[in-house]
Design an enzyme around this catalytic site. Sequence first.
Site, short mmCIF file in Angstrom:
data_model
loop_
_atom_site.label_atom_id
_atom_site.label_comp_id
_atom_site.label_asym_id
_atom_site.label_seq_id
_atom_site.Cartn_x
_atom_site.Cartn_y
_atom_site.Cartn_z
CG ASP A 156 -1.93 -1.12 1.22
OD1 ASP A 156 -2.40 -1.46 0.11
OD2 ASP A 156 -2.25 -1.65 2.29
CE1 TYR A 171 3.15 -6.37 3.36
CE2 TYR A 171 2.17 -8.53 3.73
CZ TYR A 171 2.45 -7.47 2.89
OH TYR A 171 2.04 -7.51 1.59
#
Length: 197
Positions: free
Chosen positions: A52, A111
Site C-alpha cells: 500500500d 510484514y
Amino acid sequence: MTRYKLVVEYDGTGYVGWQRQDNGPSIQQALEEAVHGFCGETIVVQGAGRTDAGVHALGQVAHIDIDKPTRADVVRDAINAHLRPHPIAVLKAEEVSDEFHARFSAIERAYDYRIANRRPPPTLDAGRAWHVNHPLDAAAMHEAAQVLVGKHDFTSFRASLCQARSPVKTLTSLTVTRQGEEIVLRVRAPSFLHHQV
C-alpha cells in the site's frame, strides 16, 4: 526472452504503493521505467504482492521478461543505475525458468510493524514506526494476537476495494516481541487481503 527474478528494497514514502496507478508514482512504474531506460523494452514488472501507499520493503520479489540477452548481475546494476534518484534498489537478480512467477510462486509473505514504545517521539524512524508513548505489554499483545493465527474469515479487516475471491485467509504466524524500546509485530501468511493487516 529471458525471465529474471528480482529482489527489491524500497522506501515507499511518497509512492502510491507497488502497483502502477494514475494518482501518483508507484514502485512498479519506477522499475518499469528503469528497465526501459536500460534496454529500451516496454515491460510489465510482476510483483509477489502489492504494498500500500507509504509501505517499505526489505525483500519484495518481482520478475521481468526481457529480450536483450544480459547477465543477471548486469541486469541488477543497470536497473539500479536507471532508478536513481528513486529510493529503490534491486538487491539481487537471477535468471529463472518461465515457470517462475513472482506472485503465483510465492509461498509466504511477511510484514513487520514497528512501535516506538517510549516517551520521546522517534526522529530517525519517523514515518517508519508508530509512536506510542505509554508502556505496552508485548507479552500480553502476543498472547492476544494468537487468536488471529490460523484459518479465519477476515471480512471485517477487508478493504472495500479488495479483489480477493474470498475473505477467508490463513495467518501462519503473528508474533509480538519487545526489542528494547521497540515492539515488533511480524505477520506471516501465504497471502493477505487488501489492507488486512
